[in-house]
Design a protein around this motif. Structure first.
Motif, short mmCIF file in Angstrom:
data_model
loop_
_atom_site.label_atom_id
_atom_site.label_comp_id
_atom_site.label_asym_id
_atom_site.label_seq_id
_atom_site.Cartn_x
_atom_site.Cartn_y
_atom_site.Cartn_z
N THR B 26 0.83 -1.21 0.00
CA THR B 26 0.00 0.00 0.00
C THR B 26 0.86 1.26 0.00
OG1 THR B 26 -0.14 -0.06 2.40
CG2 THR B 26 -1.91 -1.14 1.17
N GLU B 27 2.17 1.10 -0.28
CA GLU B 27 3.12 2.22 -0.20
C GLU B 27 3.39 2.88 -1.55
OE1 GLU B 27 4.18 3.12 2.82
OE2 GLU B 27 2.99 1.46 3.64
N ASN B 28 2.89 2.29 -2.62
CA ASN B 28 3.12 2.83 -3.97
C ASN B 28 4.61 2.88 -4.32
OD1 ASN B 28 1.89 3.77 -6.36
ND2 ASN B 28 2.47 5.87 -5.89
N HIS B 29 5.39 1.92 -3.79
CA HIS B 29 6.80 1.86 -4.15
C HIS B 29 6.97 1.22 -5.52
CE1 HIS B 29 7.77 3.53 -0.45
NE2 HIS B 29 8.40 2.55 0.15
N GLY B 51 8.68 -1.95 -12.17
CA GLY B 51 7.49 -1.24 -12.62
C GLY B 51 6.45 -2.23 -13.10
N VAL B 52 5.25 -1.71 -13.38
CA VAL B 52 4.19 -2.58 -13.87
C VAL B 52 4.65 -3.25 -15.17
CG1 VAL B 52 1.85 -2.63 -14.79
CG2 VAL B 52 2.37 -1.23 -12.79
N SER B 67 4.70 -12.00 -12.02
CA SER B 67 3.90 -11.07 -12.80
C SER B 67 3.54 -9.88 -11.95
CB SER B 67 2.64 -11.74 -13.34
OG SER B 67 1.77 -12.09 -12.28
N ARG B 68 3.48 -8.74 -12.60
CA ARG B 68 3.08 -7.51 -11.91
C ARG B 68 2.19 -6.71 -12.86
NH1 ARG B 68 7.03 -2.99 -9.25
NH2 ARG B 68 5.45 -1.93 -7.99
N SER B 69 0.89 -6.87 -12.66
CA SER B 69 -0.09 -6.19 -13.51
C SER B 69 -0.56 -4.88 -12.89
CB SER B 69 -1.29 -7.11 -13.77
OG SER B 69 -1.88 -7.48 -12.53
N LYS B 70 -0.31 -4.71 -11.60
CA LYS B 70 -0.65 -3.47 -10.90
C LYS B 70 0.51 -3.07 -10.01
CE LYS B 70 -4.32 -5.24 -8.97
NZ LYS B 70 -5.57 -5.34 -8.15
N THR B 71 0.66 -1.80 -9.74
CA THR B 71 1.75 -1.34 -8.88
C THR B 71 1.76 -2.06 -7.56
OG1 THR B 71 1.71 0.87 -9.85
CG2 THR B 71 2.71 0.67 -7.68
N GLU B 72 0.59 -2.33 -7.01
CA GLU B 72 0.52 -2.84 -5.64
C GLU B 72 0.68 -4.36 -5.50
OE1 GLU B 72 -1.71 -1.04 -7.26
OE2 GLU B 72 -3.78 -1.64 -6.84
N ASP B 73 0.61 -5.09 -6.61
CA ASP B 73 0.64 -6.55 -6.50
C ASP B 73 1.79 -7.17 -7.29
OD1 ASP B 73 -2.95 -6.69 -6.55
OD2 ASP B 73 -1.59 -6.88 -4.84
#
Lengths: 113, 112
Positions: B26-29, B51-52, B67-73
């Motif tokens: 939830t930090e948007n890192h 990055g995404v 996989s990283r489809s969203k910044t947070e996951d």
């Protein structure tokens, strides 16, 4: 090949004494070095970062030194307390385009009351 | 734990089955990492993301995909689990590659 060594797997000291942990590395030229604390069953927690142009860094009872000639960092905890008992990890900037951290295997510190 | 959660926290699975571990922040890192920790080896980097949809391999990436489809996951998948992948898996995040990494609570995985 690159290698990080942390002194002895376990270190026992008496409460009130200074604990000194060692991190030696070979075949690295890190831009910085970090120390983390890890308690059983938990993730590592950042303590201190020291850059290659810094000789020493302090934070409360913690002190880190970084000798790029000796390729060594020393981590000191003064006036140690039983609550300082944990595993301490050093981590080096491993270089490369993304400059990922490379971790040592850690030193388990026990402070005896 | 700096706004990082990992799920599941514990998992037992059988050899040959696929397994997916999830890291949520939830930090948007920007940067996210997956490590495994084994006795005598310390933390070893499996994969990381900058990055995404931007990911790269770490030291021990064989047998793992991410996989990283969203910044947070940031998801870690074991395509076909093996007993050698029994380990504790940690997710970490950082704002840049030269900054502190913040770690999640870990996932303990047992492959029988």
């Amino acid at each position: 090949s690159q290698k990080i060594e942390q002194n002895s797997e376990a270190l026992n000291i008496q409460e009130g004494k200074t604990a000194t942990l060692t991190c030696n590395y070979t075949n690295y030229s890190p831009a910085y070095l970090q120390w983390y604390r890890q308690d059983p069953g938990r993730g590592p927690v950042f303590l201190l970062l020291i850059r290659e142009n810094e000789k020493e860094k302090r934070k409360e009872r913690l002190k880190v030194t970084f000798d790029t000639t000796l390729k060594q960092s020393l981590f000191h905890i003064t006036a140690s307390q039983p609550a300082d008992s944990a595993t301490y990890l050093c981590a080096l900037d491993g270089g490369g385009s993304a400059r990922q951290l490379t971790f040592g295997s850690g030193t388990q510190l026990t402070v005896l009351p | 734990d700096a706004g990082i959660t990992q799920s599941p926290r514990h998992k037992v699975t059988e050899t040959g089955t696929p397994v997916t571990l999830r890291c949520h922040q939830t930090e948007n890192h920007r940067y996210m990492y997956w490590y495994r920790q084994d006795p005598g080896h310390g933390l070893r980097l499996i994969h990381y993301s900058y990055g995404v949809k931007d990911t790269d391999k770490g030291e021990v990436s064989d047998g793992y995909s991410v996989s990283r489809s969203k910044t947070e996951d940031f998801l870690l998948t074991l395509e076909s689990a093996t007993s050698s992948q029994t380990s504790v898996y940690f997710c970490a995040i950082s704002e840049s590659t030269q900054e502190t990494q913040y770690f999640g609570p870990g996932t303990r995985l047992l492959v029988l």
